[in-house]
Design a protein around this motif. Sequence first.
Motif, PDB file in Angstrom:
ATOM      1  N   VAL A 156      59.809 -53.709 -11.583  1.00 24.13           N
ATOM      2  CA  VAL A 156      60.976 -54.407 -11.054  1.00 24.13           C
ATOM      3  C   VAL A 156      60.481 -55.473 -10.089  1.00 24.13           C
ATOM      4  O   VAL A 156      59.647 -55.188  -9.213  1.00 24.13           O
ATOM      5  N   VAL A 157      60.978 -56.703 -10.244  1.00 20.36           N
ATOM      6  CA  VAL A 157      60.559 -57.805  -9.378  1.00 20.36           C
ATOM      7  C   VAL A 157      61.789 -58.512  -8.813  1.00 20.36           C
ATOM      8  O   VAL A 157      62.847 -58.549  -9.462  1.00 20.36           O
ATOM      9  N   TYR A 158      61.633 -59.045  -7.611  1.00 24.05           N
ATOM     10  CA  TYR A 158      62.664 -59.873  -6.980  1.00 24.05           C
ATOM     11  C   TYR A 158      62.094 -61.275  -6.845  1.00 24.05           C
ATOM     12  O   TYR A 158      61.139 -61.500  -6.088  1.00 24.05           O
ATOM     13  N   GLU A 159      62.701 -62.225  -7.581  1.00 26.90           N
ATOM     14  CA  GLU A 159      62.157 -63.579  -7.652  1.00 26.90           C
ATOM     15  C   GLU A 159      63.104 -64.584  -7.007  1.00 26.90           C
ATOM     16  O   GLU A 159      64.336 -64.474  -7.120  1.00 26.90           O
ATOM     17  N   ARG A 160      62.494 -65.581  -6.362  1.00 30.79           N
ATOM     18  CA  ARG A 160      63.266 -66.611  -5.674  1.00 30.79           C
ATOM     19  C   ARG A 160      63.518 -67.798  -6.599  1.00 30.79           C
ATOM     20  O   ARG A 160      62.589 -68.369  -7.159  1.00 30.79           O
ATOM     21  N   TYR A 161      64.809 -68.106  -6.765  1.00 35.63           N
ATOM     22  CA  TYR A 161      65.208 -69.307  -7.507  1.00 35.63           C
ATOM     23  C   TYR A 161      65.499 -70.425  -6.504  1.00 35.63           C
ATOM     24  O   TYR A 161      66.273 -70.237  -5.563  1.00 35.63           O
ATOM     25  N   ASN A 162      64.914 -71.583  -6.721  1.00 37.84           N
ATOM     26  CA  ASN A 162      65.090 -72.711  -5.808  1.00 37.84           C
ATOM     27  C   ASN A 162      66.100 -73.722  -6.355  1.00 37.84           C
ATOM     28  O   ASN A 162      65.993 -74.917  -6.096  1.00 37.84           O
ATOM     29  N   LYS A 165      71.899 -75.724  -6.504  1.00 37.85           N
ATOM     30  CA  LYS A 165      73.290 -75.313  -6.680  1.00 37.85           C
ATOM     31  C   LYS A 165      73.464 -73.797  -6.519  1.00 37.85           C
ATOM     32  O   LYS A 165      74.550 -73.334  -6.175  1.00 37.85           O
ATOM     33  N   PHE A 166      72.391 -73.061  -6.785  1.00 38.36           N
ATOM     34  CA  PHE A 166      72.535 -71.596  -6.756  1.00 38.36           C
ATOM     35  C   PHE A 166      71.220 -70.951  -6.303  1.00 38.36           C
ATOM     36  O   PHE A 166      70.554 -70.253  -7.065  1.00 38.36           O
ATOM     37  N   PRO A 167      70.794 -71.183  -5.054  1.00 39.44           N
ATOM     38  CA  PRO A 167      69.560 -70.549  -4.565  1.00 39.44           C
ATOM     39  C   PRO A 167      69.788 -69.050  -4.376  1.00 39.44           C
ATOM     40  O   PRO A 167      70.765 -68.641  -3.747  1.00 39.44           O
ATOM     41  N   VAL A 168      68.907 -68.242  -4.904  1.00 39.90           N
ATOM     42  CA  VAL A 168      69.139 -66.801  -4.880  1.00 39.90           C
ATOM     43  C   VAL A 168      67.819 -66.058  -5.027  1.00 39.90           C
ATOM     44  O   VAL A 168      66.846 -66.594  -5.583  1.00 39.90           O
ATOM     45  N   LEU A 169      67.779 -64.817  -4.516  1.00 45.10           N
ATOM     46  CA  LEU A 169      66.669 -63.892  -4.758  1.00 45.10           C
ATOM     47  C   LEU A 169      67.188 -62.832  -5.720  1.00 45.10           C
ATOM     48  O   LEU A 169      67.973 -61.967  -5.342  1.00 45.10           O
ATOM     49  N   ALA A 170      66.786 -62.916  -6.976  1.00 43.53           N
ATOM     50  CA  ALA A 170      67.389 -62.080  -8.024  1.00 43.53           C
ATOM     51  C   ALA A 170      66.402 -61.054  -8.548  1.00 43.53           C
ATOM     52  O   ALA A 170      65.231 -61.362  -8.772  1.00 43.53           O
ATOM     53  N   PRO A 171      66.876 -59.799  -8.770  1.00 43.26           N
ATOM     54  CA  PRO A 171      66.007 -58.767  -9.326  1.00 43.26           C
ATOM     55  C   PRO A 171      66.009 -58.776 -10.852  1.00 43.26           C
ATOM     56  O   PRO A 171      66.972 -59.197 -11.487  1.00 43.26           O
ATOM     57  N   ASP A 172      64.924 -58.290 -11.402  1.00 42.54           N
ATOM     58  CA  ASP A 172      64.821 -58.100 -12.841  1.00 42.54           C
ATOM     59  C   ASP A 172      63.839 -56.971 -13.074  1.00 42.54           C
ATOM     60  O   ASP A 172      62.964 -56.702 -12.239  1.00 42.54           O
ATOM     61  N   GLY A 173      63.956 -56.282 -14.199  1.00 37.30           N
ATOM     62  CA  GLY A 173      63.081 -55.146 -14.452  1.00 37.30           C
ATOM     63  C   GLY A 173      62.958 -54.824 -15.922  1.00 37.30           C
ATOM     64  O   GLY A 173      63.796 -55.210 -16.743  1.00 37.30           O
ATOM     65  N   LYS A 174      61.893 -54.095 -16.237  1.00 45.36           N
ATOM     66  CA  LYS A 174      61.640 -53.741 -17.636  1.00 45.36           C
ATOM     67  C   LYS A 174      60.649 -52.591 -17.671  1.00 45.36           C
ATOM     68  O   LYS A 174      59.761 -52.477 -16.817  1.00 45.36           O
TER      69      LYS A 174
END
Length: 224
Positions: A156-162, A165-174
């Motif tokens: 599971v990772v939390y990645e920063r989107y720059n 319009k929509f800056p966010v720290l979003a999780p994803d996992g597999k």
Amino acid sequence: MGRAKSHWRKSTNTHLRAFVCLLIALIVFGLTPKAIGDSGGPIAYTFGDHLDNNESTYALYYNVPSVIQTGVKENFTLYIYLTELSGWKIDSERQILTLSINTPSATVLTQKINSSQFLYQGARWGPFNITVDLSAAQVGLSPGGVTNATVYANLVVYERYNDPKFPVLAPDGKTLQVTDVQIVAPAGSPGLFGNRLVTSIAVGAAVVVALAGVTRLTRKRVQH
């Protein structure tokens, strides 16, 4: 004549020491179970959407014993490379890795590894060790039983989107398969302190008796 006896006595003692060292080595290294490590990778985790080019890829490398004995602590060594960040993704700010071992009758979760370091493209997380200590009951084995198992890794990772319009720290996992292993439950007492210890004690006692006999015979020859 005295010098000859002294030389013969020293030579005999040297041979006895060499004999004892050889037997000790055979007991220690011959009776201890040896698990050959299974090294591999990369196992590629890809997150995001390739259509909008917001993708990231992590590569997992591992070293896992191919045979796991219940009642014995085993070390899994792993490390992960962040090989790609594309689109609006600029870094990875938190990572969680959990291993699970699946047998035909059970699923066992190992310890969870957490990291809060900032990873950029090309960075490495690890190497780190995960200690696995399975019991026969956990994997559904009786004493003397053997089963095949599969090791899986959930990342599971939390990645920063720059994105402006929509800056966010979003999780994803597999969860992906890592490797296949074999699990063995020794007959009798579990771990290294079962039949192997009894055998070692028996061999050690035989060595002591043999050495006592050789020493007694040596003294008689020297006296004559």
